[in-house]
Design a protein around this motif. Structure first.
Motif: not given
Length: 920
Positions: A764-769, A788-792, A797-801, A817-825
Motif C-alpha cells: 500500500v505504501m507504494k502509493i507514496f513510494g 517528487s523527490t526521494t525520501w530522505e 524512523g522519520i523520512y521527508e520528501r 498548482g500543488v506543492t506538498c511537504s510529506q513526512q512518514k514515520s
C-alpha cells in the motif's frame, strides 16, 4: 412678307432670317400694382423673374415653377409648327453672346437638349428646382445591399459638402482622378429630367481607367442622378458601366451617396455625415458572378480608401471614439471607488435598519419615562416577562429587527476585510504590460433565478491568472478595480474572461458566463472602453455584460521584439531579422492588424483546396496568415498560433504533384473566421489546412513547427520551461509555512476516508513510494507534471520528501498548482506507517489563505497481515481569516474525499493487474 416702315408705307419683299419670341406669363389672381413691373420692351430673363418674385411667398414660387413648364410646352409646340427644330437649335448655338434680344427659354436651351422631357440647367438652379418640387417629402433611400464603403462625419454643412463633391468642374474630383490615375475625364452638363411627376438632376461622366496586371485600360461611364435634394439632405445614385473589362457587358456597379446633417455637441459649426454604399446588378447570368463580385468589392474598397483620405485633407473628420489616456482612466476608476464610510451609509440605508433604530429609540424613551413594574405572575427578581400580547409582539419585532441589523453589520465587516489579492498590484518587469480596469457587471444571472450569488472575475492571459475581489450578493456589481499582469515577452493574443459565483476553490459548476477578447480584432480605442457580452446559457438569456477598459503597452520598445526573436532563433536554428517598417506596415494594413504586430517570415506556396491557390504564407508573432489574388479573386485569412492543435508533414503523392504537404489542424471550434480557406473539417469540428510547393520545404516546416512550439508552450507550460532553463530554480519550492511538517493529533482532525485494501502495508505504501505505480495512479487521477523527490532520512524512523504537480481542469476549474511537504514515520508497535501531508494550493482563489493537512494511517489488518487498513484524516489550517471559511472547508472536504476514493480505487486495480501478471 408685308413690311411697314416708320412713315407708314407698305411694301412687299422677300426677306430671310429668324424670328425670336419673348414670352412671359401673368396669373389672373396676381396684382401687378403691388409688385415690381418690368420696363417696357425689357427682355424677360431668368434673373428678372427671380427679382420680381424675390419677395413672393412660397405658393407663388410654386406657381412660377408650374408656369415655366407651361412656357416650355408652348415653345415646343411652336417649334414643331416650323418643322425646323434642329436648324433652329444649331443657329441658336452659333449666335454670338452679345445678341441684343434674349429670353428665358433661350437661356434655358443654349445647350442641346434632345427631348421635351429634358431641360438643360445649371447645377444650383437644378437643386433649387428639386427642392421646390415634391422631392422634399420623399424619404431617404435605403443603403445598397453590397455594403458600406464610407461612413464618416465631417465638420462641414451638408449643402457645402454636396457642392464640393458634385458641382461642375469640382477641384476635388480633379485631384481624385489624378490620385487614381484616371485619364480623359469628361463631365457632362447637369440636366433636368422628368421622372414620373418628379424632376431629377442628372449628368454623365466618362473617363479611362488605368490598366492593371490582369485587366487592360478601359472606358467607364457614370450616370449620376439625384434621388433626393431637399433642404440639407442629399442622395445621389451612380450607375457605373465598364464594357471594356472582362464580362463588362453583363453587370453594372451601383453606388449611393447619402449626405445627412448630424448634431455633434463638441463640434463648432455645422456637421454632416457621408454614407456611401454599393451594389452590383447583373443583366444576365454568368458563371463568373462570384469572382466579379469579389473583384468589384476589393476594387471599390481600395478606391474609396483613397477617396476618404483625400476628403479628410479638406474637411476635418469627427471621430466618435476618443483615445483614452491610461493614467487618466486609472485615476478616474480609483477615484470612483467608494470609501468605507460611504459604502456603509449606502448599505445600512434600508427600511430594516431605520425601523430598528426608531423602534429602539422609542423603547428607550419609554423606559426612561416609566417606573419599574411590580413583580407579578410567575416573574421573579431579575426576570421581567411581557404582561400582554401587545408587549410580546413589540418585543419580538424589536428582537428580529436587531438580529437583522446585527447580521448585516457582521456581513459588511467581513466583506470589508476581504480584498482581491490581485487588485491594485503593479506589474513587474519590462515587456508587454496588460492593464485592465474592471468597472462593473450588468444583469449577471445564476443557475437559480432566485438565488443570491457572490460574483468575481478571473482574467487569464498567456498562462497567467488574475482575480478580482468578490462582491457579495450583487446582480449588478460595481468593482472599479485596476488589475495588471506582469510583463510578457511577446504581445498577448487573447484575454479570457470568466465570471464565477464563488463556492469553494474546486467547484466546477459556478460559472456565470465567459468571454474571449481578441487583441488583433480590436483597436486601442475600442479596448479603452469595452462592453463585453458574456457567453453562457443563463448569461445570454439575461444579456449579461462586463464593462472593461483595457490597455496594452510595450515598456521595453524594440528590445522586446529582439528578445523574442532571440528566443525563437534557438528553436528555429537560424537567424531571424526584424522586417522593415514599410514591410510591417503593409502586412498590418493587408490583414487589418494592430501596429504592435510584427512580421517574421513570408513564403510563396500553394493552398490546397478543390483547386490549388497560389499565394503567400505570412508568419508573425501571433498569427499564421495567407493571402492570394488571382484575377481579382482574393483569398485572405489568418488564425492564431494558439488555435493550432497539430502540425503534420505528409509525404509527396501523385495528387500533390510530387510535393510534400504541410498539414495544419486547428483545435475544435477555433479559427472559424478562416473556414473558407480550409480544405476539410473533421468529425470533431477541427479545420484542416494543406500547404505545399514551398521553395525549401524542410526549412519552412521546421521554422513553422518551432514557432508553434515556442508560442504554445509559452502559454501552457511557461513555468515548466522556466524551471528547465534555470539551474538555480527549485520546482519543489514551498512557502515558509509549508516547508516543515509537524505531526498532528488525529482527535483534532476530521476523518474523511477509510477502507480495507488488499495487500500488506508495504504494498500500500507504494502509493507514496515515488515509483512507477505512484506515477500511474496520480496521472490517472488528474495530476499533470507530477514530480517528487526521494525520501530522505531526517531522524531514525522519520523520512521527508516534496511533491509538485498540477490539477487538470476536470479536477479543478482553475487548474491550479500543488506543492506538498510529506513526512512518514513508523506507527506505534510497528503496526504500519503514518504519513503527514501538508498541501499548498496555488493559482486558485484564496489559495494563499489556508493550508490543507492530511494524515494517512496505514496499518495491518487481519491475522495473516495480507490485508491493510487505511484511514485518512483532514484539517484545514487558516492563515488569514475570511468570510468564506465554512464554504471553502465544505468544498475541500467533499473534493478530497472524492479524490481519495479515486486514488485508492486505482491502487486496487493496479494491484490486481500486477497480481495477474505475476501469476502468468
Amino acid at each position: 412678307m408685308v413690311i411697314t416702315d416708320a412713315e407708314g408705307w407698305n411694301f412687299t419683299a422677300k426677306v430671310t432670317g429668324k424670328i425670336l419670341l419673348s414670352m412671359s406669363l401673368q396669373g389672373k389672381s396676381e396684382s401687378t400694382s403691388d409688385e415690381k413691373v418690368l420696363p417696357y420692351k425689357q427682355d424677360v430673363t431668368l434673373e428678372a423673374v427671380k427679382e420680381v418674385q424675390g419677395s413672393a411667398k412660397e405658393g407663388k414660387r410654386r406657381k412660377h415653377h408650374d408656369g415655366k413648364h407651361i412656357m416650355k410646352n408652348l415653345v415646343n409646340q411652336i417649334d414643331k409648327l416650323f418643322h425646323k427644330k434642329e436648324e433652329i437649335s444649331k443657329r441658336l448655338n452659333d449666335e454670338p453672346a452679345g445678341d441684343s434680344v434674349t429670353s428665358n427659354y433661350e437661356d434655358a436651351t443654349d445647350k442641346s437638349c434632345s427631348s421635351a422631357a429634358t431641360t438643360c440647367t445649371s447645377f444650383e438652379e437644378g437643386l433649387d428646382l428639386m427642392q421646390s418640387s415634391d422631392g422634399e417629402i420623399e424619404e431617404m433611400p435605403e443603403n445598397l445591399v453590397g455594403g458600406i464603403l464610407v461612413d464618416q462625419k465631417y465638420l462641414v454643412s451638408p449643402s457645402d459638402l454636396n457642392k464640393f463633391l458634385f458641382s461642375p468642374n469640382s477641384q476635388f474630383r480633379k485631384e481624385l482622378a489624378e490620385l487614381q490615375s484616371l485619364t480623359d475625364v469628361q463631365e457632362g452638363p447637369w440636366t433636368m429630367i422628368q421622372e414620373d411627376i418628379t424632376p431629377r438632376l442628372t449628368r454623365l461622366v466618362t473617363y479611362m481607367r488605368p490598366a492593371t496586371k490582369l485587366v487592360k485600360a478601359g472606358k467607364a461611364t457614370e450616370s449620376q442622378v439625384y434621388r433626393k435634394a431637399s433642404g440639407n439632405q442629399f442622395a445621389v445614385f451612380v450607375s457605373v458601366s465598364t464594357p471594356d473589362v472582362p464580362y463588362g457587358n453583363t453587370f453594372k456597379v451601383e453606388l449611393l451617396y447619402k449626405i445627412e446633417p448630424v448634431t455633434e455637441p463638441n463640434a463648432v459649426g455645422e456637421s454632416s455625415r457621408l454614407i456611401i454604399s454599393w451594389g452590383i446588378q447583373f443583366s444576365q447570368s454568368t458563371i463568373m458572378k462570384g469572382m466579379i463580385e469579389g473583384g468589384a468589392r476589393q476594387g471599390l474598397k481600395e478606391s474609396f480608401e483613397q477617396f476618404s483620405d483625400l476628403l479628410a485633407k479638406n474637411y476635418k473628420t469627427l471621430d466618435p471614439a476618443v483615445v483614452l489616456d491610461k493614467e487618466q482612466v486609472i485615476a478616474t476608476v480609483q477615484s470612483e471607488q467608494k470609501t468605507d464610510l460611504k459604502s456603509a451609509f449606502l448599505y445600512f440605508w434600508s427600511s430594516s435598519v431605520v425601523c430598528a433604530v426608531l423602534l429602539s429609540v422609542y423603547v428607550v424613551v419609554h423606559m426612561l419615562h416609566c417606573e419599574p413594574s411590580k413583580i407579578q405572575g410567575v416573574e421573579f427578581y431579575g426576570l421581567d416577562l411581557p404582561d400582554s400580547f401587545g408587549e410580546l409582539f413589540s418585543s419580538g419585532t424589536l428582537v428580529l429587527l436587531l438580529e437583522r441589523v446585527y447580521m448585516m453589520t457582521v456581513h459588511f465587516i467581513q466583506a470589508r476585510l476581504h480584498r482581491g489579492r490581485d487588485q491594485g498590484g503593479k506589474a513587474n518587469g519590462k515587456g508587454w504590460i496588460l492593464t485592465i480596469a474592471l468597472i462593473k457587471g450588468t444583469n449577471l444571472a445564476s443557475v437559480e433565478a432566485t438565488e443570491l450569488f457572490d460574483p468575481y472575475v478571473v482574467f487569464t492571459c498567456n498562462g497567467k491568472t488574475r482575480t478580482s475581489s468578490v462582491k457579495l450578493q450583487a446582480q449588478d456589481p460595481q468593482w472599479n478595480e485596476v488589475i495588471e499582469f506582469d510583463a510578457m515577452e511577446e504581445p498577448p493574443s487573447v484575454l479570457d474572461v470568466e465570471v464565477f459565483d464563488f463556492d469553494g476553490p474546486f467547484d466546477q459548476g459556478v460559472s456565470l458566463g465567459h468571454a474571449e477578447i481578441n487583441f488583433l480584432k480590436l483597436t486601442a480605442d475600442e479596448l479603452a472602453d469595452l462592453c463585453v457580452p458574456l457567453v453562457g446559457h443563463h448569461a445570454q438569456a439575461s444579456q449579461s455584460k462586463l464593462q472593461l477598459r483595457i490597455f496594452l503597452e510595450n515598456k521595453n520598445g524594440v528590445e522586446t521584439m529582439k528578445d523574442y526573436l532571440s528566443k525563437v532563433e534557438k528553436e528555429v536554428g537560424k537567424k531571424l531579422n526584424i522586417r522593415s517598417p514599410q514591410k510591417n506596415s503593409a502586412f498590418q494594413k493587408l490583414f487589418g492588424l494592430p501596429h504592435e504586430e510584427f512580421l517574421l517570415k513570408e513564403y510563396t506556396c500553394y493552398l490546397k483546396r478543390k483547386l490549388p491557390v497560389q499565394g503567400k504564407l505570412f508568419l508573425s508573432a501571433r498569427i499564421v496568415a495567407f493571402y492570394s489574388n488571382i484575377f481579382g479573386h482574393k483569398t485572405k485569412f489568418y488564425f492564431l498560433w494558439e488555435d493550432m492543435d497539430d502540425i503534420q508533414v505528409l509525404p509527396p503523392t501523385l495528387a500533390s504533384l510530387g510535393s510534400p504537404l504541410l498539414l495544419i489542424i486547428l483545435k475544435k471550434n477555433r479559427g472559424l473566421d478562416a473556414k473558407h480557406g480550409a480544405k476539410s473539417q473533421d468529425e470533431e469540428g477541427r479545420l484542416w489546412f494543406y500547404f505545399q510547393s514551398f521553395v525549401s520545404f524542410d526549412a519552412t516546416s521546421r521554422t513553422i513547427m518551432a514557432l508553434w512550439k515556442t508560442r504554445t508552450l509559452s502559454v501552457d507550460q511557461r513555468a515548466h520551461i522556466a524551471e528547465e532553463e534555470s539551474d538555480v530554480s527549485d520546482p519543489f519550492f514551498l512557502p515558509g509555512d509549508v516547508a516543515v511538517v509537524s505531526d498532528a493529533d488525529p482527535l483534532q482532525m476530521s476523518k474523511v476516508y477509510a477502507c480495507d485494501l488488499p495487500g500488506d502495508v508495504e504494498l500500500v505504501m507504494k502509493i507514496f513510494g515515488g515509483g512507477e505505480m505512484e506515477r500511474k495512479i496520480m496521472e490517472k487521477s488528474g495530476c499533470l507534471n507530477y514530480a517528487s523527490t526521494t525520501w530522505e532520512s531526517k531522524k531514525p524512523g522519520i523520512y521527508e520528501r516534496r511533491v509538485s504537480y498540477k490539477y487538470n481542469h476536470t479536477v479543478s476549474v482553475f487548474g491550479g498548482g500543488v506543492t506538498c511537504s510529506q513526512q512518514k514515520s513508523t506507527a506505534p508497535n510497528d503496526e504500519g506507517w503514518i504519513l503527514n501531508d501538508i498541501v499548498a494550493l496555488h493559482d486558485v482563489p484564496f489559495g494563499d489563505n489556508f493550508r490543507v493537512h492530511l494524515r494517512y494511517e496505514v496499518k495491518k489488518a487481519g491475522v495473516d497481515c495480507k490485508t491493510s487498513k487505511c484511514e485518512v484524516y483532514l484539517r484545514i489550517r487558516w492563515l488569514k481569516p475570511i468570510k468564506f471559511e465554512q464554504r471553502i472547508s465544505k468544498s475541500i472536504m467533499e473534493k478530497f474525499r472524492n479524490r481519495l476514493k479515486v486514488i485508492f480505487d486505482l491502487f486496487q486495480k493496479e494491484s490486481v493487474a500486477n497480481s495477474s501478471l505475476t501469476l502468468l
